[in-house]
Design an enzyme around this catalytic site. Structure first.
Site, PDB file in Angstrom:
ATOM      1  N   LYS A 101      43.085  14.469 -94.043  1.00 19.09           N
ATOM      2  CA  LYS A 101      42.723  15.773 -93.469  1.00 19.09           C
ATOM      3  C   LYS A 101      43.946  16.619 -93.158  1.00 19.09           C
ATOM      4  CE  LYS A 101      41.651  15.489 -89.152  1.00 19.09           C
ATOM      5  NZ  LYS A 101      42.826  16.129 -88.494  1.00 19.09           N
ATOM      6  N   THR A 102      44.920  16.028 -92.498  1.00 20.94           N
ATOM      7  CA  THR A 102      46.117  16.786 -92.116  1.00 20.94           C
ATOM      8  C   THR A 102      46.866  17.283 -93.338  1.00 20.94           C
ATOM      9  OG1 THR A 102      46.331  15.518 -90.062  1.00 20.94           O
ATOM     10  CG2 THR A 102      48.291  16.677 -90.850  1.00 20.94           C
ATOM     11  N   GLN A 135      32.877  11.218 -86.212  1.00 22.36           N
ATOM     12  CA  GLN A 135      33.906  10.917 -85.223  1.00 22.36           C
ATOM     13  C   GLN A 135      33.791  11.820 -83.986  1.00 22.36           C
ATOM     14  OE1 GLN A 135      37.899   9.669 -86.781  1.00 22.36           O
ATOM     15  NE2 GLN A 135      37.157  10.587 -88.673  1.00 22.36           N
ATOM     16  N   GLU A 171      39.728  19.382 -86.198  1.00 16.75           N
ATOM     17  CA  GLU A 171      38.879  18.554 -85.325  1.00 16.75           C
ATOM     18  C   GLU A 171      37.719  19.364 -84.742  1.00 16.75           C
ATOM     19  OE1 GLU A 171      39.290  15.516 -85.442  1.00 16.75           O
ATOM     20  OE2 GLU A 171      41.392  14.935 -85.517  1.00 16.75           O
TER      21      GLU A 171
END
Length: 686
Positions: A80-81, A302, A272
């Site tokens: 993701k990052t 998550q 997020e």
């Protein structure tokens, strides 16, 4: 009177012509320079970065989709990052002004790291990207537009400690700090008010669901909170929650400013997104009034921070809030073995509502996760400690091993076992067992029985008594002498004499017993009123801690051994100190709540108490929403493991008032296909 802008225009209009030769009437002639139009480019723009080579197809689609709303459902360990970093680079390489990009994250460090990596790809211009937390962004905006909200641009921000001090002052002004009033302390008051704001809940509803023991205090709580708000407003003070509230209000009540901010930040990315609360989601929508170029990156599986106000619905409802949303799923995992991913996929598949995804990896091999059935908690601790030592012998560094748990008290017994075997560890999340105030209180009773000259423990016990202050304690401790000084407490007169006699009677009865479990039962009965008075706002949680301590104490034959084990400390209080002192380069074992482990990874992970009633907690079984969050918590725990995963399941569970109960494996793993788990039964060598 001519305004400043008009004067400035006339000034430049009259002075620009000063360049050049004079005209016929002495007026200077202005030379003209024609700017040619750039020829149209043939084909797409060229990029320095080979995006197609650096990214997988789904990551590439995310990076190259620059216009319109986009929801990126990024599975655990799916890069993701990296994807966000490359998307910032792509925008800059596509000609977007870095200052038109807004990157919102949940930690300043995360934003700085992403922009540092983007700078490494396309150069220093990425330093102009607006990146930071929701709170830091709100702070910048409010400084600029404070007057529109009736605020001074020089307002002061209160940190958590400042907020608690203001709350304590307001509480005191209303006479609610008297010892005869069991009113919540300043820390609890700030926490309760913050939850009503971040969860967008009425105080009465929050009390009913989270603080039922405080429902009778609702009116007083409301008055204290009103006074707290008034105090801040009269002195130009804002706390952390105010930053978000005021920014939301600015966007709602001043559409022209919202439009201006939206045109300035034409490309918005939120990391997020599953962790955003109601306020933050409103802010994102408010910033998108002039465009819909919003990218939300997150993982519904998550979403585990509801207790902090995070709203699972934000990520699920994003397509409804932004019509025309394109949904991209990142499913390729770069962390875990396929065997671990298969189990995690099966667990999350049971969720009632989710975005469909199936994590996979190109890694080959890997052992099946193990379900280890232990007789009881002691056997669970012995297994984990022994297996950690074996792994170290097999070449796995201690720093690559983690033990995760649902609640902090689940690891108390293991802490003792690791200390006994000299296995260094650091604990993250919750609190260390012997550092908890209520555990220290209870231990003090046992310590004065074992060592009647322990003045520190005497002071701690005596200060728990109503009517006994610091001066009285000093005088009492000075008179205690002999092998059984508690007998003298019955002879005291004056203020607090009744409480002192009761304490003396309890200690006398304890001294006649040898079994630590029986002694502790007397302590808990005597300590209960003080516990309710001092820790009223989180009483159920502390009650569970002490019940667990009672279970541990029952395994000891004499109090000296219990106290010796409870006094075992980790090598140091900080990770850095341990790593520096260790010298071997292998680090230390991590003990962590699952909430504190999110975003981290280890070679080997143990999940303690994978037992129904512990995980999921019996306190959440009656609420479908909380059960769903517990399922996501199990998914997060599993996906922290890269190579080895052990779930331990004690078959006996001690509950105070009910005795020993037979337990079964957590419902989250009991329903998965048997082929996904390796069953292990522990056999005692004796």
């Amino acid at each position: 009177m001519i305004g400043c802008s008009t004067r400035r225009t006339r000034y430049w209009a009259s002075h620009r012509v000063a360049i050049g030769a004079p005209g016929a009437y002495g007026t200077p002639v202005v030379k003209r320079y024609t700017l040619r139009a750039e020829p149209p480019r043939d084909g797409p723009p060229s990029f320095r970065i080979p995006y197609a080579e650096e990214l997988n197809p789904q990551q590439l689609e995310t990076v190259t989709t620059l216009e319109g709303p986009l929801l990126v459902v990024a599975g655990a360990g799916s890069g993701k990052t990296r994807t966000l970093v490359y998307r910032v680079a792509r925008l800059v390489e596509s000609g977007v002004l870095p200052s038109a990009i807004l990157l919102l994250t949940f930690t300043r460090r995360a934003a700085q790291e992403m922009l540092r990596r983007a700078t490494g790809l396309v150069g220093g211009s990425c330093a102009q990207v607006a990146g930071g937390t929701f709170h830091s962004f709100a702070h910048q905006v409010l400084r600029r537009y404070a007057k529109q909200l009736g605020m001074s641009p020089g307002f002061t921000i209160l940190d958590r400690g400042d907020s608690e001090d203001v709350m304590a002052f307001v509480r005191s002004e209303r006479g609610l700090d008297r010892k005869d009033r069991r009113f919540p302390r300043k820390q609890a008051l700030v926490a309760i008010l913050s939850k009503t704001i971040n969860r967008a809940m009425a105080l009465e509803d929050l009390l009913a669901t989270s603080y039922p023991q405080l429902l009778d205090e609702r009116e007083e709580l409301e008055r204290v909170f009103i006074g707290y708000v008034a105090y801040k407003e009269s002195r130009q003070l804002v706390d952390y929650d105010d930053l978000l509230v005021r920014l939301r209000d600015l966007l709602v009540t001043h559409p022209a400013i919202a439009e201006q901010l939206s045109r300035r930040y034409r490309y918005i990315m939120v990391d997020e997104y599953q962790d955003t609360n109601a306020l933050q989601a409103e802010i994102v929508r408010g910033l998108a009034t002039a465009h819909t170029n919003v990218v939300a990156v997150g993982d519904d599986a998550q979403s585990i921070y509801a207790f902090r106000g995070a709203n699972f619905r934000n990520i699920m409802d994003f397509p409804a809030h932004f019509p025309g949303t394109r949904v991209i799923t990142l499913e390729e995992n770069y962390r875990s073995s396929q065997a671990i991913l298969d189990l995690a996929n099966a667990v999350i598949e049971g969720a009632r509502e989710r975005y469909t995804k199936n994590l996979f990896t190109r890694r080959h091999g890997g052992e099946r996760p193990a379900l280890v059935r232990a007789l009881d908690e002691l056997e669970q601790s012995r297994f984990v400690a022994q297996r950690i030592l074996e792994l170290r012998e097999e070449g796995v560094p201690l720093g690559e091993i983690a033990v995760l748990f649902r609640s902090s008290f689940h690891a108390f017994d293991l802490e003792i076992e690791l200390g006994r075997r000299d296995i260094p560890f650091v604990k993250r999340g919750g609190f260390r067992f012997v550092e908890a105030a209520h555990v220290k209180d209870v231990l003090a009773y046992l310590r004065v029985i074992a060592n009647p000259r322990d003045a520190v423990s005497w002071r701690r016990i005596l200060l728990l008594l109503e009517g006994v202050g610091h001066k009285s304690v000093q005088a009492i401790v000075g008179t205690l002498a002999g092998p059984a000084p508690w007998r003298a407490l019955g002879e005291r007169t004056g203020r607090g004499a009744t409480e002192l006699r009761r304490l003396g009677a309890v200690l006398t009865e304890m001294a006649a017993l040898e079994n630590p479990g029986e002694q502790l039962a007397l302590v808990l009965t005597h300590y209960a009123p003080a516990l309710r008075r001092i820790h009223r706002e989180d009483l159920p949680k502390r009650d569970r801690d002490l019940e667990h301590f009672a279970t541990i104490a029952e395994r000891y034959r004499e109090v000296g051994s219990l106290l010796a084990d409870m006094a075992l400390d980790p090598p140091t209080d900080s990770v850095g100190g341990v790593l520096a002192a260790d010298g071997s380069g292998e680090g230390i074992v991590t003990l962590s709540t699952i909430h504190s482990a999110k975003g981290l990874e280890w070679h080997t992970v143990f999940i303690l108490w994978a037992t129904d009633g512990r995980f999921p907690s019996m306190y959440h079984m009656s609420d479908d929403g909380e059960i769903e969050e517990e399922r996501r918590l199990m998914y997060v725990a599993m996906t922290r493991a890269k190579d080895l995963l052990y779930l331990t399941c004690p078959m006996e569970m001690h509950e105070r008032g009910m005795g020993i109960l037979l337990a079964r494996p957590s419902r989250f793993v009991e329903d998965v296909p048997e082929a996904l788990l390796e069953p292990i039964a522990l056999v005692d060598a004796d």
